[in-house]
Design a protein around this motif. Sequence first.
Motif, PDB file in Angstrom:
ATOM      1  N   HIS A 127       0.875  -1.165   0.000  1.00 14.64           N
ATOM      2  CA  HIS A 127       0.000   0.000   0.000  1.00 14.64           C
ATOM      3  C   HIS A 127       0.917   1.221   0.000  1.00 14.64           C
ATOM      4  O   HIS A 127       1.694   1.406   0.947  1.00 14.64           O
ATOM      5  N   TYR A 128       0.813   2.041  -1.034  1.00 13.81           N
ATOM      6  CA  TYR A 128       1.717   3.179  -1.176  1.00 13.81           C
ATOM      7  C   TYR A 128       0.927   4.481  -1.163  1.00 13.81           C
ATOM      8  O   TYR A 128      -0.061   4.632  -1.892  1.00 13.81           O
ATOM      9  N   GLU A 129       1.374   5.414  -0.318  1.00 15.27           N
ATOM     10  CA  GLU A 129       0.733   6.729  -0.195  1.00 15.27           C
ATOM     11  C   GLU A 129       1.711   7.754  -0.755  1.00 15.27           C
ATOM     12  O   GLU A 129       2.711   8.083  -0.109  1.00 15.27           O
ATOM     13  N   PRO A 130       1.463   8.265  -1.986  1.00 15.16           N
ATOM     14  CA  PRO A 130       2.497   9.011  -2.696  1.00 15.16           C
ATOM     15  C   PRO A 130       2.761  10.425  -2.195  1.00 15.16           C
ATOM     16  O   PRO A 130       3.886  10.911  -2.323  1.00 15.16           O
ATOM     17  N   LEU A 131       1.786  11.085  -1.621  1.00 21.79           N
ATOM     18  CA  LEU A 131       2.012  12.465  -1.214  1.00 21.79           C
ATOM     19  C   LEU A 131       3.061  12.567  -0.118  1.00 21.79           C
ATOM     20  O   LEU A 131       3.823  13.539  -0.061  1.00 21.79           O
ATOM     21  N   GLN A 132       3.126  11.574   0.762  1.00 18.16           N
ATOM     22  CA  GLN A 132       4.117  11.561   1.832  1.00 18.16           C
ATOM     23  C   GLN A 132       5.215  10.516   1.616  1.00 18.16           C
ATOM     24  O   GLN A 132       6.127  10.413   2.428  1.00 18.16           O
ATOM     25  N   ASP A 133       5.102   9.752   0.526  1.00 19.11           N
ATOM     26  CA  ASP A 133       6.061   8.682   0.244  1.00 19.11           C
ATOM     27  C   ASP A 133       6.139   7.696   1.405  1.00 19.11           C
ATOM     28  O   ASP A 133       7.214   7.241   1.808  1.00 19.11           O
ATOM     29  N   ASN A 134       4.973   7.351   1.967  1.00 18.12           N
ATOM     30  CA  ASN A 134       4.882   6.360   3.029  1.00 18.12           C
ATOM     31  C   ASN A 134       4.285   5.080   2.467  1.00 18.12           C
ATOM     32  O   ASN A 134       3.552   5.105   1.480  1.00 18.12           O
ATOM     33  N   ARG A 135       4.556   3.943   3.107  1.00 17.01           N
ATOM     34  CA  ARG A 135       4.031   2.696   2.588  1.00 17.01           C
ATOM     35  C   ARG A 135       3.853   1.649   3.673  1.00 17.01           C
ATOM     36  O   ARG A 135       4.529   1.678   4.709  1.00 17.01           O
ATOM     37  N   LEU A 136       2.930   0.749   3.401  1.00 13.67           N
ATOM     38  CA  LEU A 136       2.768  -0.468   4.166  1.00 13.67           C
ATOM     39  C   LEU A 136       3.209  -1.617   3.273  1.00 13.67           C
ATOM     40  O   LEU A 136       2.815  -1.689   2.103  1.00 13.67           O
ATOM     41  N   THR A 137       4.019  -2.502   3.801  1.00 11.19           N
ATOM     42  CA  THR A 137       4.462  -3.668   3.045  1.00 11.19           C
ATOM     43  C   THR A 137       4.214  -4.918   3.862  1.00 11.19           C
ATOM     44  O   THR A 137       4.255  -4.897   5.098  1.00 11.19           O
TER      45      THR A 137
END
Length: 276
Positions: A127-137
Amino acid sequence: MRFADEHMDRLEDIVREANETEVLPRFHGLSAGDISTKNGAIDVVTEADTRAEVFITEALKKLYPNALIFGEEAYSADPRVADGLGEAELAFVIDPVDGTMNFTTGLSMFGTIVAVTANGETIAGLHYEPLQDNRLTVIRGAGAYESTKHGRSAKLEVADPVPVSEMKGVINWAYFPEPYRSRVPALMPKLRFGTSTNCSVFDYWLTSTGRYHFMGNASGNLWDHLAGVLMQEEAGGYAARFDGSAYTPKVKGAEVICAPDKDSWEAVRREIFGIS
């Protein structure tokens, strides 16, 4: 195939580049002609969706030429692209812009989902959240993690079980078919707090990180749920379809509840979805 950290690193790089190239430049920059609908006024697709999906698909095909690879928009055009998913030795299921309605209206809750499956089982997800460049893997058997662009990484853990009256839950009821569309909003006052994100990336983010107690959904499809269900399980929680069966790549549709444990899952199914 064993999906390992180096494979996840490559997947993250592909998804990040797709967002930098095709998605983020179009945020707050879409014209009316860049937006169309599929199955209704709230089921929208944009140029960002289609271009990002092509980008990710082509990049994955270069790395995994024998894998089954398809995304939400390809499936919408021809559902036959998913044929054989339950038996494929390796497959990637892509939601290029999850939360497209948010994206088109300028809300920042959107992202990209990729699920990796093998022989009828989800083996990894992003799951990638592009505005903050955060992710769940997540990698099956190796846990699930929340990582930030600042280098922080934390293992996911679901919330502790509590009674329904103390639960915080996320339910995107506006997309539900009947009878749930009418039934669920009337039952939500039983919760301590209920909300809707309009985005599976954030639905599962809230539950698998323990910030919320449960997620319940009666809509969506494989690309919305496969990766998130595995994250919930690897974070120590419980996830199942409304009838109690497992949510796997062989499933058609949605109907999934995630909760801290089976007792909590049964309480949500009974008290919030009205299923005895």
